[in-house]
Design a protein around this motif. Structure first.
Motif, short mmCIF file in Angstrom:
data_model
loop_
_atom_site.label_atom_id
_atom_site.label_comp_id
_atom_site.label_asym_id
_atom_site.label_seq_id
_atom_site.Cartn_x
_atom_site.Cartn_y
_atom_site.Cartn_z
N MET A 1 0.78 -0.93 -0.24
CA MET A 1 -0.02 -0.44 0.58
C MET A 1 0.28 0.92 -0.05
SD MET A 1 -3.40 -0.56 -0.30
CE MET A 1 -4.51 -1.24 0.55
N LEU A 2 0.45 1.84 -0.97
CA LEU A 2 1.58 3.30 -1.28
C LEU A 2 0.91 4.32 -0.08
CD1 LEU A 2 0.68 3.65 -4.85
CD2 LEU A 2 3.47 3.17 -3.45
N SER A 3 1.41 5.32 0.50
CA SER A 3 1.86 6.37 1.13
C SER A 3 1.70 7.21 0.63
CB SER A 3 2.95 6.67 2.64
OG SER A 3 3.98 6.78 1.49
N ARG A 4 1.33 8.38 1.01
CA ARG A 4 0.63 9.81 0.52
C ARG A 4 1.80 10.32 -0.02
NH1 ARG A 4 -2.93 13.13 3.19
NH2 ARG A 4 -3.56 14.28 1.84
N SER A 5 3.59 10.29 0.26
CA SER A 5 4.41 10.91 0.14
C SER A 5 4.74 9.62 -1.10
CB SER A 5 5.55 10.49 1.18
OG SER A 5 6.81 10.28 0.01
N GLU A 6 4.31 8.48 -1.18
CA GLU A 6 5.05 8.07 -2.60
C GLU A 6 4.11 8.10 -3.87
OE1 GLU A 6 6.76 3.71 -0.30
OE2 GLU A 6 5.03 3.86 0.07
N ALA A 7 2.88 8.73 -2.87
CA ALA A 7 1.28 8.73 -4.28
C ALA A 7 2.15 10.27 -4.53
CB ALA A 7 0.24 8.87 -3.48
N HIS A 8 2.82 10.61 -3.92
CA HIS A 8 2.57 12.53 -4.41
C HIS A 8 4.12 11.92 -5.58
CE1 HIS A 8 0.91 14.68 -1.12
NE2 HIS A 8 -0.19 13.84 -2.13
N ASP A 9 4.91 11.19 -4.93
CA ASP A 9 6.23 10.81 -5.94
C ASP A 9 5.52 10.00 -7.27
OD1 ASP A 9 8.08 11.95 -4.11
OD2 ASP A 9 8.52 9.54 -3.14
N ARG A 10 5.31 8.78 -7.46
CA ARG A 10 4.13 8.60 -8.36
C ARG A 10 3.62 9.57 -9.71
NH1 ARG A 10 1.97 3.49 -8.09
NH2 ARG A 10 2.51 3.80 -10.59
N ALA A 11 2.86 10.37 -8.63
CA ALA A 11 2.26 11.12 -9.26
C ALA A 11 3.17 12.27 -9.82
CB ALA A 11 0.85 12.34 -8.74
N LYS A 12 4.11 12.73 -9.87
CA LYS A 12 4.88 13.43 -10.00
C LYS A 12 5.78 13.18 -11.08
CE LYS A 12 8.30 16.94 -9.97
NZ LYS A 12 8.62 17.15 -11.50
N GLU A 13 6.21 11.59 -11.16
CA GLU A 13 6.90 10.44 -12.64
C GLU A 13 5.88 10.52 -13.30
OE1 GLU A 13 7.81 7.25 -10.95
OE2 GLU A 13 9.10 7.54 -9.18
N GLU B 1 -7.51 10.86 0.41
CA GLU B 1 -7.52 9.74 0.63
C GLU B 1 -8.08 8.69 0.87
OE1 GLU B 1 -4.74 6.18 3.02
OE2 GLU B 1 -5.83 8.15 4.38
N HIS B 2 -8.61 8.02 -0.62
CA HIS B 2 -9.40 6.51 -0.50
C HIS B 2 -9.58 5.68 -0.28
CE1 HIS B 2 -11.79 10.15 -2.31
NE2 HIS B 2 -10.95 10.29 -2.95
N ASP B 3 -10.35 4.28 -0.03
CA ASP B 3 -9.93 3.20 0.00
C ASP B 3 -8.88 2.48 -0.02
OD1 ASP B 3 -11.51 3.27 2.75
OD2 ASP B 3 -13.10 2.38 1.51
N TRP B 4 -9.04 2.32 -1.64
CA TRP B 4 -8.25 1.95 -2.87
C TRP B 4 -6.95 2.34 -3.53
CZ3 TRP B 4 -8.27 2.89 -7.71
CH2 TRP B 4 -9.08 3.87 -8.55
#
Length: 101
Positions: free
Chosen positions: A1-13, A35-38
């Motif tokens: 499961m991705l953390s908020r920070s990891e989600a931001h990194d993936r979004a930036k990529e 944040e949502h469940d999935w």
């Protein structure tokens, strides 16, 4: 499961790959991440739109979906009603999609 920070990194990529030759300066808006469940719903915009308020300087779609399971990042669907969007963000299912059971 991705953390908020990891989600931001993936979004930036994702944004770096999809707005390569665009005249807009794309910026994340991490304070608007939900944040949502999935998945994480990550907002972004152009600096030009933020600076001027000129909607013509904004990307058409300014919401990325970053699934927590590592599935590909994608732009949020734009053809949904508000209720359908809420359903999609809550479940990850497109309107009318049958859940296997």
């Amino acid at each position: 499961m991705l953390s908020r920070s990891e989600a931001h990194d993936r979004a930036k990529e994702f944004l770096d790959q999809h707005y390569v030759n665009d005249p807009m300066t794309i910026v994340l808006q991490p304070e608007l991440t939900a944040e949502h469940d999935w998945a994480w719903a990550v907002r972004f915009d152009s600096q030009e739109h933020l600076d001027t308020g000129d909607i013509f300087k904004a990307p058409f779609n300014r919401l990325l979906i970053v699934p927590k399971d590592g599935s590909p990042v994608h732009l949020a669907p734009t053809g949904f009603t508000m209720d359908q969007t809420a359903h999609y963000l809550g479940t990850g299912e497109h309107p009318g999609q049958q859940t296997e059971g």
